[in-house]
Scaffold this motif. Structure first.
Motif, short mmCIF file in Angstrom:
data_model
loop_
_atom_site.label_atom_id
_atom_site.label_comp_id
_atom_site.label_asym_id
_atom_site.label_seq_id
_atom_site.Cartn_x
_atom_site.Cartn_y
_atom_site.Cartn_z
N PHE A 244 3.78 -11.71 -0.22
CA PHE A 244 4.56 -11.05 0.82
C PHE A 244 5.97 -10.74 0.33
CE2 PHE A 244 2.21 -12.38 4.99
CZ PHE A 244 1.14 -11.58 4.62
N ASN A 245 6.57 -11.66 -0.42
CA ASN A 245 7.90 -11.41 -0.95
C ASN A 245 7.89 -10.26 -1.95
OD1 ASN A 245 9.34 -13.34 0.54
ND2 ASN A 245 8.85 -14.97 -0.92
N ARG A 246 6.86 -10.22 -2.78
CA ARG A 246 6.76 -9.14 -3.77
C ARG A 246 6.58 -7.79 -3.07
NH1 ARG A 246 2.11 -10.01 -7.74
NH2 ARG A 246 3.08 -8.22 -8.79
N ILE A 247 5.74 -7.77 -2.04
CA ILE A 247 5.53 -6.52 -1.30
C ILE A 247 6.83 -6.05 -0.65
CG2 ILE A 247 4.35 -5.49 0.68
CD1 ILE A 247 1.95 -7.32 0.00
N MET A 248 7.54 -6.96 -0.01
CA MET A 248 8.79 -6.58 0.64
C MET A 248 9.83 -6.12 -0.38
SD MET A 248 10.34 -5.98 3.42
CE MET A 248 9.46 -6.78 4.77
N ASP A 249 9.85 -6.74 -1.55
CA ASP A 249 10.79 -6.30 -2.59
C ASP A 249 10.51 -4.86 -2.99
OD1 ASP A 249 12.09 -8.73 -2.64
OD2 ASP A 249 10.99 -9.51 -4.37
N GLU A 250 9.22 -4.51 -3.11
CA GLU A 250 8.86 -3.13 -3.45
C GLU A 250 9.25 -2.17 -2.32
OE1 GLU A 250 7.70 -1.90 -6.19
OE2 GLU A 250 7.19 -3.72 -7.30
N ILE A 251 9.04 -2.59 -1.08
CA ILE A 251 9.40 -1.75 0.06
C ILE A 251 10.91 -1.51 0.10
CG2 ILE A 251 9.54 -1.73 2.59
CD1 ILE A 251 6.78 -3.16 2.58
N LYS A 252 11.69 -2.55 -0.15
CA LYS A 252 13.15 -2.40 -0.12
C LYS A 252 13.63 -1.45 -1.21
CE LYS A 252 14.20 -6.95 1.88
NZ LYS A 252 14.77 -8.31 1.61
N THR A 253 12.95 -1.44 -2.34
CA THR A 253 13.37 -0.60 -3.46
C THR A 253 13.03 0.87 -3.25
OG1 THR A 253 13.08 -2.46 -4.98
CG2 THR A 253 13.14 -0.27 -5.96
N ALA A 254 11.91 1.14 -2.59
CA ALA A 254 11.41 2.51 -2.46
C ALA A 254 12.15 3.27 -1.37
CB ALA A 254 9.92 2.49 -2.16
N GLN A 255 12.38 4.56 -1.60
CA GLN A 255 12.95 5.42 -0.57
C GLN A 255 11.85 6.11 0.23
OE1 GLN A 255 15.98 5.72 0.61
NE2 GLN A 255 15.24 7.22 2.12
N THR A 256 10.72 6.38 -0.45
CA THR A 256 9.57 7.00 0.21
C THR A 256 8.38 6.06 0.14
OG1 THR A 256 10.31 9.24 -0.32
CG2 THR A 256 7.98 8.96 0.21
N ILE A 257 7.75 5.80 1.28
CA ILE A 257 6.59 4.91 1.37
C ILE A 257 5.46 5.68 2.05
CG2 ILE A 257 5.69 2.73 2.29
CD1 ILE A 257 8.74 1.85 2.36
N ILE A 258 4.30 5.74 1.40
CA ILE A 258 3.15 6.47 1.92
C ILE A 258 2.01 5.49 2.12
CG2 ILE A 258 1.58 8.40 1.57
CD1 ILE A 258 3.68 9.58 -0.37
N ILE A 259 1.49 5.43 3.34
CA ILE A 259 0.49 4.43 3.69
C ILE A 259 -0.87 5.10 3.87
CG2 ILE A 259 -0.10 2.53 5.25
CD1 ILE A 259 2.89 2.56 6.12
N HIS A 260 -1.86 4.60 3.15
CA HIS A 260 -3.23 5.11 3.20
C HIS A 260 -4.14 4.07 3.84
CE1 HIS A 260 -3.09 8.60 0.18
NE2 HIS A 260 -1.85 8.11 0.18
N ARG A 261 -5.40 4.48 4.10
CA ARG A 261 -6.47 3.56 4.51
C ARG A 261 -7.80 4.20 4.13
NH1 ARG A 261 -8.14 7.83 7.68
NH2 ARG A 261 -6.61 8.30 9.28
N HIS A 262 -8.90 3.65 4.62
CA HIS A 262 -10.20 4.10 4.14
C HIS A 262 -10.74 5.31 4.90
CE1 HIS A 262 -12.29 2.24 7.59
NE2 HIS A 262 -11.59 1.14 7.37
#
Length: 311
Positions: A5-23
């Motif tokens: 969870f900490n690693r995921i949040m670190d990536e989110i904080k760094t990114a300016q654009t976040i694109i969320i996919h699913r199946h």
């Protein structure tokens, strides 16, 4: 959980654009986890560009809508894929054109396609995981009814309204927390269960044309001519996979629909593990709810025999 969870949040904080996919062929949990994550991140990081993409499922349009974005917007983007066990099932194949890729899922780990893979197959749903992610960072106070509503619908969908055996005490605790937010859950559940009146004659057909044996194995075959007879699409037919679930003595059932290029088989069971059979045929899923595609009806009978042999 803590490290991922900490690693995921670190990536989110760094990114300016976040694109969320699913199946592909999305269900309520695919919608709920994807949109719930998007709405939460919009509230937490209003300065970021956050998108949710993928083809829509008309029966779930009431849950939410999705974004149409250009290929260029994937440049330097963080891509997060929710509720998808293996890469071939990800809706919109641009998922691998971003800068970083994260997987968040609750299906048994088959294909760890992300740089970060958080998989909790003890969770009832990926929507439950997203709420755990939110609470891990003590962000319950920043989310609102829009987040709670879609996550609740995702959990309800994947637990069969809390009837399936993936419903745990923690699942109920999460649901109780979500119900504290001001949305009309009864109204939303009614929408989740509603079906177009034109589909009900087809439901009658299913209830009169199932093939149940003495061991408790049942198969339902929906051919192209049946779809044409009732003037319904393959995805509409799939809504009735559980139409026979209340049959006394039923243990395993497979609901197969001819989709033209393939026959899509949805497999369900009561206390019998069936995802091993689905895996053997190139599919996958949960121990009691899986799916697989076969090329023709002859291969379907081979699959049916393998499922029958589990009993």
């Amino acid at each position: 959980m803590t490290i991922e969870f900490n690693r995921i949040m670190d990536e989110i904080k760094t990114a300016q654009t976040i694109i969320i996919h699913r199946h592909v062929r999305p269900d309520p949990d695919a919608y709920g986890s994807q949109l719930g994550l998007k709405y939460y991140l919009n509230l937490k990081f209003p300065e970021k560009n956050i998108f949710a993409v993928g083809e829509a499922e008309s029966s779930l349009d009431f849950i939410g809508t999705f974004d149409e974005i250009s290929d260029e917007q994937y440049n330097d983007a963080l891509v997060i894929v929710c509720d998808t066990a293996n890469a071939p099932r990800i809706s919109d194949n641009r998922f691998n054109t971003g800068n970083r890729l994260i997987k968040i899922d609750h299906h048994p780990a088959v294909d760890q396609y992300g740089e970060i893979n958080y998989v909790n197959d003890h969770a009832s749903s990926t929507s439950e995981i997203i709420f755990d992610f939110i609470t891990y960072f003590n962000d319950q106070t920043i989310i609102d009814a829009s987040v709670a509503r879609v996550l609740y619908l995702g959990i309800v969908g994947d637990t069969g309204r809390f009837l399936f055996n993936n419903t745990t005490p923690h699942t109920m605790e999460v649901a109780s927390q979500l119900l504290k937010y001001p949305f009309n859950h009864q109204k939303e559940l009614n929408k989740l269960g509603e079906k177009d009146p034109k589909l009900l004659p087809f439901q009658g057909y299913v209830l009169q044309h199932f093939d149940l044996n003495e061991k408790g194995f049942c198969k339902v075959k929906i051919t192209k001519d049946i779809l044409e007879q009732f003037d319904i699409a393959a995805n509409e037919a799939s809504l009735f996979v559980n139409a026979i679930a209340d049959i006394q003595g039923l243990k395993i059932w497979v609901f197969a629909v001819d989709e033209g290029s393939e026959i899509r088989c949805r497999i369900r069971s009561k206390d019998v593990v069936i995802n091993d059979i689905a895996n053997e045929f190139g599919g996958g899923g949960h121990p009691n709810a899986s799916g697989v595609s076969v090329a023709d009806w002859a291969q379907f009978e081979v699959l049916a025999e393998a499922l029958n042999n589990k009993l």
